[in-house]
Design an enzyme around this catalytic site. Structure first.
Site, PDB file in Angstrom:
ATOM      1  N   THR A  94       0.855  -1.197   0.000  1.00  0.00           N
ATOM      2  CA  THR A  94       0.000   0.000   0.000  1.00  0.00           C
ATOM      3  C   THR A  94       0.888   1.243   0.000  1.00  0.00           C
ATOM      4  OG1 THR A  94      -1.596  -1.217   1.329  1.00  0.00           O
ATOM      5  CG2 THR A  94      -1.907   1.167   1.177  1.00  0.00           C
TER       6      THR A  94
ATOM      7  N   LYS B 257      -8.135   1.290  -2.979  1.00  0.00           N
ATOM      8  CA  LYS B 257      -7.535   0.822  -1.717  1.00  0.00           C
ATOM      9  C   LYS B 257      -7.620   1.921  -0.649  1.00  0.00           C
ATOM     10  CE  LYS B 257      -4.885  -1.481   1.185  1.00  0.00           C
ATOM     11  NZ  LYS B 257      -5.450  -2.542   1.999  1.00  0.00           N
TER      12      LYS B 257
ATOM     13  N   LYS C 280       0.565   5.132   8.533  1.00  0.00           N
ATOM     14  CA  LYS C 280       1.051   5.436   7.170  1.00  0.00           C
ATOM     15  C   LYS C 280      -0.135   5.569   6.210  1.00  0.00           C
ATOM     16  CE  LYS C 280       1.818   1.823   4.901  1.00  0.00           C
ATOM     17  NZ  LYS C 280       1.340   1.021   3.828  1.00  0.00           N
TER      18      LYS C 280
HETATM   19  N1  LIG Z   1      -0.988  -6.600   7.303  1.00  0.00           N
HETATM   20  C1  LIG Z   1      -2.097  -6.251   6.673  1.00  0.00           C
HETATM   21  O1  LIG Z   1      -3.216  -6.479   7.147  1.00  0.00           O
HETATM   22  C2  LIG Z   1      -2.039  -5.564   5.327  1.00  0.00           C
HETATM   23  C3  LIG Z   1      -3.151  -5.675   4.490  1.00  0.00           C
HETATM   24  C4  LIG Z   1      -3.117  -5.067   3.234  1.00  0.00           C
HETATM   25  C5  LIG Z   1      -2.000  -4.350   2.853  1.00  0.00           C
HETATM   26  N2  LIG Z   1      -0.953  -4.234   3.713  1.00  0.00           N
HETATM   27  C6  LIG Z   1       0.215  -3.470   3.254  1.00  0.00           C
HETATM   28  O2  LIG Z   1       1.157  -4.405   2.777  1.00  0.00           O
HETATM   29  C7  LIG Z   1       2.490  -3.940   3.015  1.00  0.00           C
HETATM   30  C8  LIG Z   1       3.243  -4.948   3.869  1.00  0.00           C
HETATM   31  O3  LIG Z   1       2.524  -5.104   5.077  1.00  0.00           O
HETATM   32  P1  LIG Z   1       2.870  -6.254   6.135  1.00  0.00           P
HETATM   33  O4  LIG Z   1       1.747  -6.241   7.097  1.00  0.00           O
HETATM   34  O5  LIG Z   1       3.254  -7.507   5.443  1.00  0.00           O
HETATM   35  O6  LIG Z   1       4.139  -5.592   6.845  1.00  0.00           O
HETATM   36  P2  LIG Z   1       5.415  -6.249   7.539  1.00  0.00           P
HETATM   37  O7  LIG Z   1       5.101  -7.562   8.128  1.00  0.00           O
HETATM   38  O8  LIG Z   1       5.970  -5.182   8.415  1.00  0.00           O
HETATM   39  O9  LIG Z   1       6.403  -6.473   6.303  1.00  0.00           O
HETATM   40  C9  LIG Z   1       7.060  -5.397   5.708  1.00  0.00           C
HETATM   41  C10 LIG Z   1       8.135  -5.934   4.798  1.00  0.00           C
HETATM   42  O10 LIG Z   1       8.842  -4.835   4.214  1.00  0.00           O
HETATM   43  C11 LIG Z   1      10.253  -5.065   4.412  1.00  0.00           C
HETATM   44  N3  LIG Z   1      10.908  -3.763   4.435  1.00  0.00           N
HETATM   45  C12 LIG Z   1      10.560  -2.654   5.121  1.00  0.00           C
HETATM   46  N4  LIG Z   1      11.398  -1.654   4.846  1.00  0.00           N
HETATM   47  C13 LIG Z   1      12.326  -2.129   3.987  1.00  0.00           C
HETATM   48  C14 LIG Z   1      13.446  -1.577   3.329  1.00  0.00           C
HETATM   49  N5  LIG Z   1      13.802  -0.289   3.502  1.00  0.00           N
HETATM   50  N6  LIG Z   1      14.166  -2.370   2.503  1.00  0.00           N
HETATM   51  C15 LIG Z   1      13.823  -3.652   2.313  1.00  0.00           C
HETATM   52  N7  LIG Z   1      12.764  -4.244   2.902  1.00  0.00           N
HETATM   53  C16 LIG Z   1      12.020  -3.481   3.723  1.00  0.00           C
HETATM   54  C17 LIG Z   1      10.332  -5.821   5.719  1.00  0.00           C
HETATM   55  O11 LIG Z   1      11.580  -6.453   5.811  1.00  0.00           O
HETATM   56  P3  LIG Z   1      12.155  -6.931   7.236  1.00  0.00           P
HETATM   57  O12 LIG Z   1      11.503  -8.253   7.511  1.00  0.00           O
HETATM   58  O13 LIG Z   1      13.603  -7.013   7.043  1.00  0.00           O
HETATM   59  O14 LIG Z   1      11.747  -5.883   8.241  1.00  0.00           O
HETATM   60  C18 LIG Z   1       9.169  -6.797   5.514  1.00  0.00           C
HETATM   61  O15 LIG Z   1       9.514  -7.825   4.633  1.00  0.00           O
HETATM   62  C19 LIG Z   1       2.339  -2.556   3.650  1.00  0.00           C
HETATM   63  O16 LIG Z   1       2.353  -1.589   2.635  1.00  0.00           O
HETATM   64  C20 LIG Z   1       0.946  -2.640   4.277  1.00  0.00           C
HETATM   65  O17 LIG Z   1       0.359  -1.371   4.468  1.00  0.00           O
HETATM   66  C21 LIG Z   1      -0.927  -4.851   4.919  1.00  0.00           C
END
Ligand SMILES: NC(=O)c1ccc[n+]([C@@H]2O[C@H](COP(=O)([O-])OP(=O)(O)OC[C@H]3O[C@@H](n4cnc5c(N)ncnc54)[C@H](OP(=O)(O)O)[C@@H]3O)[C@@H](O)[C@H]2O)c1
Length: 298
Positions: free
Chosen positions: A103, A178, A246
């Site tokens: 997102t 979204k 965010k």
């Molecule tokens: N969780 C939900 O319910 C949900 C639903 C829909 C959409 N989203 C969206 O989907 C995305 C991911 O969400 P998530 O919940 O999966 O988050 P998450 O568990 O925090 O995963 C984030 C990922 O991004 C990586 N990352 C962050 N900064 C980075 C950087 N500078 N360089 C390389 N890798 C980096 C992290 O790596 P590390 O493991 O090394 O930290 C991790 O793999 C976000 O945009 C979120 O808003 C989330």
């Protein structure tokens, strides 16, 4: 599976997907892609988080470029626009289709689409609706937008991660929808926190709030999910408070000056207060804490 991959509809496939980012969402998405018979190479900045996927038929790559080399699709599921740009900048090569599922909002989607164009890579803006559990169940809703001609090619990938795919028009349309949906999620979670907190303040059992709306026109499953977490004080992580904040910022930026999105502004104030109080990495239901620490004088 190599040599005779088989899709979840039984059709033979020889499609390789590079999944960049195996956090809460990316990891189950990679697992479901592999389970559907696609060849999956995953990379994560913190490799240890990707390792369990090796037991699920996913090859773990050391670098984003290693994952993406020769892949048919590069799927990004990272924090935000800047982390996506950082990771893909030197990785995009003609021959792959980029599926951007993080997102990132409207402006970043335009920036990333321009990056893709410069690299000669077709770009599909494909944020997803649904959280950890729907991701694990392959039941996300994919909000796809991009070249119409890619629809069929993308179907096995989106079919593996989602229960439903909407094709919405040129790239950017997915991210716009979204944000519309997330404005609702943010306001709803904050409104739930407000009723739960008010109940506490008035000496009313907050479970009675959930009970009284139950099954009627006022009911919504999300109130029980997030309200239940607030009442129990346990916040199993599905969607982090920092990501919710965010997204609130992305929604407010998208709404611009002409629209007073007061519900989202209130949610953001409480989310930021909750983050300041140390709840950034807890589930967004922790917005509840922000109602108290956010108030002047408390
Ligand atoms: N969780 C939900 O319910 C949900 C639903 C829909 C959409 N989203 C969206 O989907 C995305 C991911 O969400 P998530 O919940 O999966 O988050 P998450 O568990 O925090 O995963 C984030 C990922 O991004 C990586 N990352 C962050 N900064 C980075 C950087 N500078 N360089 C390389 N890798 C980096 C992290 O790596 P590390 O493991 O090394 O930290 C991790 O793999 C976000 O945009 C979120 O808003 C989330």
């Amino acid at each position: 599976m190599a040599g005779s991959p088989r899709g979840n509809n039984g059709a033979m496939t020889d499609t390789t997907v590079a999944v960049l980012g195996t956090g809460i969402m990316g990891a189950p998405m990679a697992a479901n892609l592999a389970a559907a018979g696609l060849t999956v190479r995953a990379w994560n900045r913190t490799r240890a988080k990707a390792e369990p996927l090796a037991g699920k038929g996913v090859e773990i790559a050391d670098t984003p470029a290693g994952a993406a080399a020769g892949a048919d699709f590069v799927l990004t599921m990272l924090d935000d626009g800047s982390s996506v740009r950082e990771v893909v900048e030197d990785v995009l090569r003609p021959g792959a289709v980029w599926l951007q599922t993080s997102t990132v909002g409207i402006e970043w989607t335009a920036t990333l689409a321009a990056l893709a164009e410069k690299a000669g890579v077709p770009f599909v803006d494909a944020p997803v609706l649904g959280t950890k559990q729907p991701a694990e169940q392959g039941e996300l809703v994919v909000l796809a937008s991009g070249p119409e001609g890619l629809r069929e090619k993308c179907a096995p990938v989106f079919g593996a991660i989602g229960g439903r795919t909407l094709w919405l028009g040129p790239a950017g349309a997915g991210s716009r929808l979204k944000l519309v949906a997330n404005a609702w999620v943010l306001a709803l979670t904050n409104a739930t926190a407000e009723s739960v907190a008010l109940a506490g303040e008035l000496g009313v059992d907050p479970k009675l709030f959930l009970d009284v709306i139950s099954g009627g026109a006022l009911d919504v499953p999300y109130a029980h999910l997030k309200g239940g977490a607030m009442i129990s004080g346990e916040y199993p992580l599905s969607f982090a408070t920092r990501h919710a904040a965010k997204d609130a910022r992305l929604v407010l930026a998208a709404g611009g000056e002409g629209l007073d999105l007061g519900g989202v502004r209130a949610a953001l104030a409480h989310l930021d207060a909750a983050q300041d109080a140390g709840h950034a990495d807890e589930d967004m239901a922790a917005v509840y804490y922000g109602l108290r620490v956010g108030l002047p004088g408390r």
